[in-house]
Design an enzyme around this catalytic site. Structure first.
Site, short mmCIF file in Angstrom:
data_model
loop_
_atom_site.label_atom_id
_atom_site.label_comp_id
_atom_site.label_asym_id
_atom_site.label_seq_id
_atom_site.Cartn_x
_atom_site.Cartn_y
_atom_site.Cartn_z
CG ASP A 193 -2.33 0.51 0.82
OD1 ASP A 193 -2.43 1.69 0.42
OD2 ASP A 193 -3.31 -0.25 0.92
CG HIS A 263 -4.42 2.26 -2.05
ND1 HIS A 263 -4.41 3.02 -0.89
CD2 HIS A 263 -5.73 2.18 -2.42
CE1 HIS A 263 -5.64 3.36 -0.57
NE2 HIS A 263 -6.47 2.88 -1.48
CD GLU A 327 -10.07 3.97 -0.58
OE1 GLU A 327 -10.92 4.28 0.28
OE2 GLU A 327 -8.91 3.60 -0.29
#
Length: 529
Positions: A193, A263, A327
């Protein structure tokens, strides 16, 4: 019956404890039979197993030692004057993960549709002896019974984020043991991440040389204060393989996640040329979503992705590979000449999908990848259950992991004054128990595409291993019953009674668990010591 026999029976009862088969998760069918119980004592009882089930026999031996204090020998063949706990794979058990546990005074048989089914039968037998004081009792009574059992769902998982905070190899194994106790079969391992890259990739060594280290971590909830303390860690490929082996022995598949194209800040800090701007970048200090993502118009990005996934596939035999996809801001793509007209995330996901499927693997992503993704892509529904329902109706296989019920980093109680985590949200254990991943509101065909469910443990605010356990337990036990037990068998009040017995295992194996359901176990007065 003679007086001597009666006296002997009375003596046996006075020094024996009775097993209870209504364990967590609750088996589908428990039939108590007439007749004398089976006396479990290592003086007369052996474990009988073929070579193909020797691993399961060793587990049973260890589990029985833990709960009874006695060592039961493993026998390759029957002997006279002995009774047996016999392990077998039977064609009569039609469900692969199902089992039939038969108990009478002559012995115990655990017959499974596969070795995994035998293993789950062993778990039921093991947990039936929960909360018995082995220091007090030397003989254990197993009432004559037939237990016919199989899981409701094929995907029974738990997720663990090892990026935001890094967990040791020993702890990951301890966490896997917790999955085994709850009849779970999938460990979703979040390895990369923005805040840290945690798995060795030999072709791209800077991912761990640079990307596994951050120079500090934000204090509190994205405040302006940074602790400035270097933080890092990663798993070598040898360590990851060892964890894969450890899980497989317990019939748990590890599904690795390499989150992309967003990410990816830790990867960009390692190789700035993979981003739209060329950097400079640094491994993330704060939590949330970063705007810097992989440059989808750069051909080197796809070589990077294929190299990384090739090594991941070599480490992890799982058919399913999780590619994230959640995201992903498009700001940088809109400003990048290379990314113009490249089709955005849909194009990227299709490229990765085609590569993985050409290697015989299946692609799993968060529900953001649903729009425009191939029908063979698997969807993990996290933004509630609606995206998962939509995906299932469209023919995608789905794993339900909605924030409404399955985010175990969220708080367990409304009054958080004395809670150790700073994470928001509120999911009490009773809400976890109410989850139905495949409700009747879905069409029959859509329900067939709901593979199961899992809970997620994001580690932004989990700074210690004991806190991970605290956030998982006992909600993990409620989820286990959602995953395994048919809805008509579920009863929350009865579950709490069974859960109370199960906590003896949490204490036996030194797991930290939240005690809100048992106020007498909490600190009596938080202000006075």
């Amino acid at each position: 019956m003679s007086r001597i026999v009666l006296l002997i029976m009375g003596l046996v009862l006075s020094i024996s404890a009775r097993a209870q088969y209504d364990v967590v998760p609750l088996p589908q069918n428990i039939q108590i039979q007439k007749g004398e119980p089976f006396l479990l004592s290592n003086d007369q009882v052996q474990i009988l197993a073929p070579v193909t089930l020797m691993g399961e026999a060793v587990f049973l031996q260890a589990y029985l030692k833990d709960v009874t204090g006695q060592v039961f020998s493993i026998a390759p063949k029957r002997e006279k004057r002995k009774t047996y706990i016999e392990l077998a794979i039977s064609p009569n058990v039609t469900e692969s993960e199902g089992y039939v546990l038969t108990i009478n005074k002559k012995g115990v048989t655990i017959a499974g549709g596969s070795a995994a089914g035998v293993f789950y039968g062993i778990q039921t037998l093991r947990k039936s002896l929960a909360s018995i004081d082995k220091a007090t009792f030397s003989i254990f009574l197993l009432p004559s019974s037939i237990i016919i059992d199989a899981p409701r769902f094929s995907w029974r998982g738990m997720h663990l984020d090892c990026s935001r905070h890094f967990w040791s190899v020993d702890f990951v194994k301890k966490f896997i043991d917790l999955l085994a106790l709850h009849n779970m079969n999938v460990f979703h391992w979040h390895l990369t991440d923005d805040q840290g890259w945690r798995i060795e990739i030999k072709k791209w060594p800077k991912l761990t040389e640079v990307g596994s280290q951050r120079s500090g971590t934000i204090i509190g909830t994205n405040s302006d204060l940074d602790d400035g303390i270097p933080y890092g860690g990663f798993y070598t490929q040898a360590e990851a393989r060892e964890i894969v082996r450890y899980a497989a022995e317990r019939h748990i598949t590890i599904v690795p996640e390499i989150d992309m194209p967003g990410h990816m800040l830790a990867a960009l800090a390692s190789y700035p040329e993979l981003g739209c701007t060329g950097g400079p970048y640094q491994v993330g200090h704060y939590w949330g979503v970063y705007k810097d993502v992989l440059c989808i118009g750069n051909s080197k990005v796809y070589q990077f992705v294929e190299d990384v996934l090739t090594e991941i596939m070599d480490i992890f035999p799982s058919e399913v590979i999780h590619i994230g996809g959640d995201e992903t801001p498009t700001d940088k793509w809109q400003q990048c000449p290379k990314c113009q007209g490249k089709g955005g995330q849909t194009h990227f996901t299709k490229r990765v999908f085609d590569f993985l499927t050409s290697k015989g693997r299946r692609v799993l992503g968060w529900d953001e990848i649903l729009d425009g993704s191939p029908k063979d892509a698997m969807i993990m529904s996290w933004r509630g259950s609606v995206p998962g329902a939509k995906a299932a109706e469209a023919g995608h296989d789905v794993v339900m992991a909605p924030t409404t019920h399955c985010y175990f980093d969220y708080q367990q109680v409304k009054d958080t004054e004395f809670e150790p985590s700073r994470c928001g949200g509120f999911i009490p254990i009773e809400k976890v128990y109410t989850l139905d991943p495949a409700p009747d509101s879905l069409s029959v065909e859509a329900r067939r595409h709901i593979l199961g469910t899992q809970a997620n443990l994001w580690s932004e605010y989990m700074t210690t291993e004991s806190l991970v356990e605290y956030q998982a337990l006992p909600r993990m036990s409620a989820l286990a019953e959602v995953q395994w037990t048919q809805p008509e068998r579920k009863d929350y009040k009865a579950f709490l009674e069974r859960l109370t017995r199960l906590t003896s295992f949490f204490e036996l194996y030194h797991y930290t668990y939240a005690k809100h359901l048992w106020p007498d176990r909490q600190i009596p007065n938080r202000w006075q010591f």
